[in-house]
Design an enzyme around this catalytic site. Sequence first.
Site: not given
Length: 510
Positions: A159, A214, A368
């Site tokens: 990620d 994220h 996600s």
Amino acid sequence: MKTIISLVLVSFVTLVSGSFVCAEEILRQEGELIIKFKAQSQSGEEDILKVLADIISFHHLKNTLEEEKEVKVLNSYAWANIHHVQIPEGETLEHMIEEIKKLDEVEYVEPNYLFHVGASTEAMDYQEAAVQSSASSGGTQSGQALASGGQSVTVAVIDTGVDYTHKAIAPYMWVNTGEIPGNGKDDDGNGYVDDINGYDFVNNDSDPYDDHYHGTHVSGIVLSLQDSLNPVIKIMALKFLSKDGYGSTGDAIRAIDYAIKNGAKVLNNSWGGGGYSQALSDAIVASYNANRVFVVAAGNSSIDVDQYTSYPPSYLIPNMITVAALDSSTNLAWFSNYGPISVHVGAPGVSIYSTLPHQKYGYLSGTSMATPYVAGVAAMMLSQQPELMHLQVKKIIMDTSVSNASLQGYIGRGSVEPEDAVTVASSTTPDTNIPPYEASSAPPSWGSVAQKGGQAGMGCGMISELYADNDDFTSSSGMSLFFLSWPLLFVLMLKIFLLNRRQKFVFRQF
Ligand code: CA
């Protein structure tokens, strides 16, 4: 009034284009190629340099040593005979691809595609929250903590990196015990210097700190599945997406390669996009052969990925578990991609509370967020039954999931049930015979559509939800104030869109 109309227009245009925003262009890294040589050729780095130099010298009608050196092998993967190379300035990718394809030794050559973590509206997705009191270990709401006390299982979060200093994450970071921190040496000989908690493949250093947000949010969700009194999950931070949320095929392959070689049993992939990449497909197959569970976000383009290719979901490699996002009523989230063949299960993905960098917490929505929930469940299952085969983990997760009328025909099975999955896993006899990988029987048109880049939507991993008024995030997002001024209108338009879409569903079901 004029202002309102134009705002509505802008919102509408954005809404319409938003559905396709991930499909507009297949991005690639200029000057870089990924080449696979045929198995029998066994070309070493020297051979590749020679072959490529020959092509270039043919093109330039020059054959100097200096020119040969302009071609750089960035990475080589012996397990697949794949090489990631940089071509000299002045050479076009098209010309190089055309010439390299002619070589007998080459199985395929392709651009180094770029991926993105989310849609262009990412600046709106962030809403900071006060720290909630929570029973779960990570202080996040997504998972119900599962009682356990099994073997430690490492989940690779591939990620934007991880804020490994976050109090809810720091105790659960994977630590490379074969490496002595900060001595400037590759102590364990795995090819990476001082890789203690993972690696940063974007900046090529040993610090996989999350300069986006994220990956930190994703990590908190993975950890939320475990019981803080009996922690078993470790997070391996593999940063391949930049601070702007972009990453390339070449770096994704390096991250997958690292995860496989350094013992992560579950690989979390909350990202998507790019064209069809044989090299990325080969990397996922390598994870299959290494008995790794490869969890993938279905994407947020609200499309049927059985009909329109979206990567990675459309690779359909058997150890992949592709996850749709569900709302709190276990209905498919409005943005989630679907497709009963390509999308296996659903998990919570709307307004998920989890960790953010700098000791913060906040809400994000997207497939996600649903993906790490399933990665966490898979890790909990493997902590109870470490020898389970990847396909067993997948089958149990699918078989114990619960479907409902709104999910039938949209995802393969149902909403993931962590407790049932872990219970069944703990009483399942491991089958260590991994069946040989066989290519999925995808409709023939998929391949051709994919090769032409005619896909309908990329598998963007995260969608926007609520905008932030937080300086840290709005300033780094690069979005103008104007775009931050209409989120409510945007949400309203989405609701209208959602209502229309639901009605269509009703017609289809009856
Ligand atoms: Ca090392």
